[in-house]
Design a protein around this motif. Sequence first.
Motif, short mmCIF file in Angstrom:
data_model
loop_
_atom_site.label_atom_id
_atom_site.label_comp_id
_atom_site.label_asym_id
_atom_site.label_seq_id
_atom_site.Cartn_x
_atom_site.Cartn_y
_atom_site.Cartn_z
N HIS A 54 0.85 -1.23 0.03
CA HIS A 54 0.07 -0.08 0.15
C HIS A 54 0.83 1.23 -0.01
N CYS A 55 2.07 1.03 -0.15
CA CYS A 55 2.88 2.20 -0.35
C CYS A 55 2.62 3.39 -1.27
N GLY A 56 2.69 4.61 -0.69
CA GLY A 56 2.18 5.65 -1.63
C GLY A 56 0.66 6.12 -1.72
N LYS A 57 0.04 4.99 -0.96
CA LYS A 57 -1.54 5.16 -1.20
C LYS A 57 -2.11 5.78 0.30
N ASP A 170 -7.62 -7.51 2.72
CA ASP A 170 -7.89 -7.04 1.55
C ASP A 170 -8.58 -6.05 1.46
N THR A 171 -9.46 -5.49 2.46
CA THR A 171 -10.40 -4.53 2.46
C THR A 171 -10.50 -3.58 3.44
N SER A 172 -9.77 -3.66 4.53
CA SER A 172 -9.57 -2.77 5.57
C SER A 172 -8.18 -3.01 6.45
N ASP A 191 -10.86 2.25 4.97
CA ASP A 191 -11.20 1.47 3.82
C ASP A 191 -10.27 1.27 2.89
N LEU A 192 -9.70 0.12 2.53
CA LEU A 192 -8.50 -0.02 1.63
C LEU A 192 -8.98 0.00 0.03
N THR A 193 -10.38 -0.33 -0.06
CA THR A 193 -10.86 -0.58 -1.48
C THR A 193 -10.98 0.67 -2.28
N GLU A 194 -10.85 1.65 -1.62
CA GLU A 194 -10.95 3.37 -2.16
C GLU A 194 -9.92 4.27 -1.89
N PRO A 195 -8.97 3.94 -2.49
CA PRO A 195 -7.73 5.16 -2.09
C PRO A 195 -8.31 6.78 -2.46
#
Length: 207
Positions: A54-57, A170-172, A191-195
Amino acid sequence: MNILQIPRTDYPKYRQNQALKKYLFLLLLLNIAFAGSAQEFSSSEAFWKNLSAHCGKAYEGKLISPESDSRFNGKLIMHVRSCEEGKIRIPFFVGEDRSRTWVLTQEGNGLIQLKHDHRHEDGSEDRVTQYGGKASNTGSATTQFFPADQFTANLLPAAVGNVWWITLDDTSFTYNLRRLGSETLFTVRFDLTEPVEPPAAPWGWTD
């Protein structure tokens, strides 16, 4: 047949066979030991790899603790902003407050350390900073626990019973704090599904 019953001409061959069996047995033990070590470290390494992806997000979060906390009423955003060798820094923004950064460090023994870097707007360190703890075991690929360390106990005696933990799937992503012996519980889920668009640099950062 025991050794005394082995014909003299066969005795060297018997010794060679016994030595080979011992060697194979020791090799088996070593393989088991190394396999155990690999399994021991694989969970924390998997967690680290998953987080590094997730680096950068940046992601928006919500406070989901049972009790409300007015200090976290603003928009909550985490930004996996810096991923160096063995270190991940995640600024945690609360509205316009850019004072907080979670610092995760990969220790040489396979354990992960969590520290909280708190800064003033001019970049100087807050009086209460660098508290946290190191995982007491390798955890799992989705969960890491960080009981308060001695530095934290000295800095904040009331936090001696603090246990932080992070969950990741995968999602949070969730950041959690429980203070043992009290009703204190803090949980924020991202919420990891919507950067989302990353905010400006945290206080004290030069880049």
